[in-house]
Scaffold this active site. Structure first.
Site, short mmCIF file in Angstrom:
data_model
loop_
_atom_site.label_atom_id
_atom_site.label_comp_id
_atom_site.label_asym_id
_atom_site.label_seq_id
_atom_site.Cartn_x
_atom_site.Cartn_y
_atom_site.Cartn_z
N LEU A 1 0.81 -1.23 0.00
CA LEU A 1 0.00 0.00 0.00
C LEU A 1 0.83 1.27 0.00
O LEU A 1 0.30 2.35 -0.25
CB LEU A 1 -0.94 0.05 1.22
CG LEU A 1 -2.03 -1.01 1.29
CD1 LEU A 1 -1.64 -2.08 2.30
CD2 LEU A 1 -3.37 -0.42 1.67
N GLU B 1 3.10 7.44 -2.70
CA GLU B 1 2.74 8.86 -2.68
C GLU B 1 1.32 8.89 -3.24
O GLU B 1 1.08 8.35 -4.33
CB GLU B 1 3.70 9.67 -3.56
CG GLU B 1 5.07 9.87 -2.96
CD GLU B 1 5.07 10.75 -1.71
OE1 GLU B 1 4.09 11.47 -1.47
OE2 GLU B 1 6.07 10.70 -0.96
N THR C 1 -5.61 2.10 -7.58
CA THR C 1 -6.69 3.09 -7.60
C THR C 1 -7.50 3.02 -8.89
O THR C 1 -6.98 2.61 -9.93
CB THR C 1 -6.07 4.50 -7.46
OG1 THR C 1 -7.05 5.48 -7.77
CG2 THR C 1 -4.92 4.71 -8.43
N ASP C 2 -8.74 3.50 -8.83
CA ASP C 2 -9.57 3.58 -10.05
C ASP C 2 -9.11 4.72 -10.96
O ASP C 2 -9.53 4.80 -12.11
CB ASP C 2 -11.06 3.75 -9.70
CG ASP C 2 -11.37 5.04 -8.93
OD1 ASP C 2 -10.42 5.73 -8.49
OD2 ASP C 2 -12.56 5.35 -8.76
N GLU C 3 -8.21 5.58 -10.44
CA GLU C 3 -7.79 6.74 -11.25
C GLU C 3 -6.97 6.32 -12.46
O GLU C 3 -6.81 7.10 -13.41
CB GLU C 3 -7.02 7.74 -10.37
CG GLU C 3 -7.88 8.26 -9.24
CD GLU C 3 -7.31 9.45 -8.50
OE1 GLU C 3 -6.56 10.22 -9.09
OE2 GLU C 3 -7.63 9.58 -7.30
N TYR D 1 0.11 11.24 -10.59
CA TYR D 1 -0.21 10.19 -9.60
C TYR D 1 -0.78 8.96 -10.29
O TYR D 1 -0.27 7.85 -10.12
CB TYR D 1 -1.20 10.72 -8.56
CG TYR D 1 -1.87 9.62 -7.73
CD1 TYR D 1 -1.12 8.83 -6.86
CD2 TYR D 1 -3.25 9.38 -7.83
CE1 TYR D 1 -1.72 7.82 -6.12
CE2 TYR D 1 -3.85 8.38 -7.08
CZ TYR D 1 -3.09 7.60 -6.23
OH TYR D 1 -3.69 6.60 -5.50
N SER D 2 -1.84 9.17 -11.10
CA SER D 2 -2.49 7.99 -11.69
C SER D 2 -1.57 7.32 -12.71
O SER D 2 -1.58 6.09 -12.87
CB SER D 2 -3.85 8.34 -12.29
OG SER D 2 -3.76 9.41 -13.18
N LYS E 1 0.72 5.08 -10.72
CA LYS E 1 0.02 3.88 -10.23
C LYS E 1 -0.25 2.93 -11.41
O LYS E 1 -0.15 1.71 -11.27
CB LYS E 1 -1.29 4.25 -9.53
CG LYS E 1 -1.15 4.98 -8.21
CD LYS E 1 -0.45 4.19 -7.11
CE LYS E 1 -1.26 3.04 -6.57
NZ LYS E 1 -0.64 2.45 -5.37
N GLY F 1 -5.80 18.95 -15.54
CA GLY F 1 -5.99 17.51 -15.83
C GLY F 1 -7.03 16.87 -14.93
O GLY F 1 -6.99 15.66 -14.69
#
Ligand SMILES: NC(=O)c1ccc[n+]([C@@H]2O[C@H](COP(=O)([O-])OP(=O)(O)OC[C@H]3O[C@@H](n4cnc5c(N)ncnc54)[C@H](O)[C@@H]3O)[C@@H](O)[C@H]2O)c1
Length: 348
Positions: free
Chosen positions: A82, A85, A131-133, A156-157, A160, A289
């Site tokens: 988990l 950032e 994540t769903d992002e 970030y997305s 990930k 964005g």
């Protein structure tokens, strides 16, 4: 006895997962590995820190040598990853920090697991929490499913998404046994007050403004963090190898509607006139964005593993607000920065 590594266990979701595993599985030795960045707070898990099956390790997943040594010392049977950032706004300011922790850090864990398990993967499991992002943005209709193509928009997305791809690639290329979940926005106790719900609860308590991005029409699916921890437990133990599961709350809210609901409940709780907190709402320049809408189809985990959220949004929000109102000390320590002293007091 099983040795389980949980990374990021001093963070928001990680602390709920660590608590659940330590309390529910006394037969496991749980190792909580966390670098204690600004988002890591050992006060989040002080209720379980003296349990005989709990171990804290301070360390950085970006440090390859340290991660290899940790794996060779403990020979973990399972990893729940988990540590990350996690804040989109910070990723816009400093994308490289997100590549380091979310991509390189995940690679170090994958390599260490592969090396330590020596390609004999019997009884082993690597679980990547995502994540769903990664799916990007939806229009007014539709839901993200496990087969929705990746289309990340923020640093970030993107980081990930990259780590998700590496996890799957290690599964395909080396046979590493993995499971992966993509979850919607979480809310609940021990949430760092830079994220919408705890930030706004704290601001309402302190009569500070409530900055809403753009026109407030961004839509998110919200899940109570303890329900996410239950889903993680289930996927870790019963999820099928090399499978992905979407986890969501079946609970879409426009930001502005959520903020107004929060204001109403807070007015009641604080004994303020109805409409007082709403006056604190201000609209601020949009985030670049910014994804318009996320919504998760969580029917696969529901059908295959029998998971569904245990609380409604109204119940979860009520519990969450009560928690912050009853834990002012926690909130005060986080906002003043004094939570950083806890590690020194307890561990050195
Ligand atoms: N919060 C959400 O709504 C949400 C939703 C879906 C998925 N996720 C994912 O769940 C995971 C946990 O999210 P969160 O909201 O609890 O995050 P968080 O920011 O609250 O916690 C992250 C934890 O990771 C630790 N960490 C950061 N960098 C590290 C490093 N280099 N080495 C070791 N530890 C490090 C931090 O100290 C902190 O304790 C993340 O992977 C995130 O992408 C979060």
């Amino acid at each position: 006895m099983k040795k389980i590594l949980i990374t990021g266990g001093a963070g928001f979701i990680g602390s709920h997962v660590v608590r659940r595993f330590v309390n529910k599985y006394p037969e496991y030795q749980i190792y909580n590995l966390d670098a204690l960045t600004y988002a890591g707070n050992l006060e989040n898990i002080k209720d379980i820190e003296n349990q005989p099956n709990y171990n804290f390790v301070k360390g950085d997943i970006v440090d390859e040598t340290f991660i290899y040594e940790l794996f060779s010392t403990h020979n973990f049977d399972g990893v729940l990853h988990l540590a990350a950032e996690s804040h989109v706004d910070r990723s816009i300011e400093d994308p490289l920090a997100f590549v380091k922790t979310n991509v390189i850090g995940t690679m170090n864990l994958l390599n260490a697991a592969k090396k330590q398990w020596k390609d004999n993967f019997e009884g082993k499991r690597f679980y990547h929490i995502s994540t769903d992002e990664v799916y990007g943005s939806l229009g007014a209709e539709g839901l993200f499913t496990e087969t929705t193509p990746y289309d990340p928009n923020s640093p970030y997305s993107a980081s990930k998404a990259s780590s998700d791809h590496f996890v799957r690639a290690y599964g395909e290329t080396y046979g590493l046994p993995y499971v992966l979940t993509n979850c919607s926005n979480n809310y609940g106790s021990y949430h760092f007050p830079e994220k919408l719900i705890p930030l706004f609860i704290n601001n309402i308590i302190n009569n500070k403004s409530l900055p809403v991005y753009g026109d407030g029409n961004y839509t998110r699916d919200w899940l109570f963090v303890e329900d996410h921890a239950i889903a993680i437990d289930l996927v870790f133990h019963e999820g099928k190898n090399h499978e992905t599961y979407n986890i969501g709350g079946f609970n879409e809210w426009k930001n502005i509607d959520l903020v107004k609901l929060l204001c109403q409940i807070m007015d009641q709780k604080l004994g303020r006139d109805s409409g007082t907190s709403e006056k604190l709402i201000t609209y601020v320049k949009d985030r670049p964005g910014h994804d318009l809408r996320y919504a998760i189809d969580a029917s696969k985990i529901n059908k295959e593993l029998g998971w569904k959220p245990s609380v409604t949004f109204e119940e979860g929000l009520e519990k969450t607000i009560n928690w912050y109102l009853n834990n002012e000390e926690w909130l005060k320590n986080v906002t003043s920065g004094s939570y950083k002293d806890y590690y020194k007091k307890q561990y050195s």
